[in-house]
Design a protein around this motif. Structure first.
Motif, PDB file in Angstrom:
ATOM      1  N   ILE A  10       0.810  -1.037   0.137  1.00 29.65           N
ATOM      2  CA  ILE A  10       0.037  -0.005   0.073  1.00 29.65           C
ATOM      3  C   ILE A  10       0.958   1.160   0.168  1.00 29.65           C
ATOM      4  N   ILE A  11       1.997   1.265   0.873  1.00 26.67           N
ATOM      5  CA  ILE A  11       2.840   2.586   0.812  1.00 26.67           C
ATOM      6  C   ILE A  11       3.635   2.468  -0.540  1.00 26.67           C
ATOM      7  N   LYS A  20       3.171  11.793  -0.676  1.00 27.57           N
ATOM      8  CA  LYS A  20       3.655  11.485   0.636  1.00 27.57           C
ATOM      9  C   LYS A  20       2.688  10.662   1.408  1.00 27.57           C
ATOM     10  N   VAL A  21       3.521   9.786   1.953  1.00 26.09           N
ATOM     11  CA  VAL A  21       2.491   8.792   2.960  1.00 26.09           C
ATOM     12  C   VAL A  21       2.288   9.428   4.209  1.00 26.09           C
ATOM     13  N   ARG A  25      -3.936   9.425   4.896  1.00 31.65           N
ATOM     14  CA  ARG A  25      -4.005   9.120   3.644  1.00 31.65           C
ATOM     15  C   ARG A  25      -3.659   7.491   3.398  1.00 31.65           C
ATOM     16  N   TYR A  26      -2.856   7.070   4.315  1.00 33.66           N
ATOM     17  CA  TYR A  26      -2.515   5.398   4.188  1.00 33.66           C
ATOM     18  C   TYR A  26      -4.032   4.794   4.712  1.00 33.66           C
ATOM     19  N   ALA A  27      -4.352   5.258   5.952  1.00 37.22           N
ATOM     20  CA  ALA A  27      -5.772   4.489   6.600  1.00 37.22           C
ATOM     21  C   ALA A  27      -6.643   4.832   5.613  1.00 37.22           C
ATOM     22  N   ILE A  28      -6.977   5.833   4.850  1.00 41.83           N
ATOM     23  CA  ILE A  28      -8.069   5.826   3.885  1.00 41.83           C
ATOM     24  C   ILE A  28      -7.873   5.046   2.647  1.00 41.83           C
ATOM     25  N   SER A  63      -8.067  13.998   1.162  1.00 41.77           N
ATOM     26  CA  SER A  63      -7.603  12.656   0.822  1.00 41.77           C
ATOM     27  C   SER A  63      -7.775  11.967  -0.190  1.00 41.77           C
ATOM     28  N   LEU A  64      -9.183  11.924  -0.160  1.00 44.64           N
ATOM     29  CA  LEU A  64      -9.950  11.289  -1.173  1.00 44.64           C
ATOM     30  C   LEU A  64      -9.589  11.885  -2.541  1.00 44.64           C
TER      31      LEU A  64
END
Length: 150
Positions: A10-11, A20-21, A25-28, A63-64
């Motif tokens: 995912i990263i 940028k992680v 953003r990662y969680a979404i 983020s979306l």
């Protein structure tokens, strides 16, 4: 589908797109990849903040938008005009239950080869997405059960 993706994958996808992680953003993105119900932004916010409130509505929306701009997420607009989000960006169609509004993916191949040559405008179709409406298996079973008992 993507629920089997590892954290590093995912990263990697986020970084491949030049993003940028951030934790949000990662969680979404990870949340979207782990589900097939095409949640709204508010549903995502509720889900992400279930245990520890870490995201705001503005963060989820921004983020979306970023994830959508780089092609990792797609916005799905069905009846009612409510924006829903899908981590599956490969071509596919949708089924929507007219009773509970559940949404499910339909493989692209099921409607492959539709004849779109008879467009009234004389235009040429470049892409299409089919939305099938009906009752999901749960609602169909409930409807059948109530008609048998009624």
């Amino acid at each position: 589908m993507a629920s089997s993706l590892q954290r590093s994958e995912i990263i990697g996808r986020l970084k491949e797109k030049g993003l940028k992680v951030t934790p949000q953003r990662y969680a979404i993105y990870a949340n979207l990849l782990s589900r097939a119900d095409h949640p709204t932004a508010d549903q995502l916010l509720t889900d992400l903040n279930k245990d520890i409130p870490v995201s705001s509505q503005a963060t989820v929306y921004s983020s979306l938008q970023v994830l959508q701009e780089v092609g990792l997420v797609r916005e799905v607009l069905l009846d009612g005009g409510v924006a829903r989000y899908d981590g599956n960006v490969k071509p596919h169609h949708h089924f929507q239950c007219r009773n509970c509004a559940a949404i499910a993916d339909i493989p692209w191949e099921q409607f492959q080869g539709l004849d779109l040559s008879g467009l009234r405008s004389g235009g040429k179709a470049e892409s299409y997405e089919v939305t099938v409406h009906g009752l999901c298996s749960h609602c169909a079973a409930e409807a059948e059960s109530s008609s048998e008992n009624g």
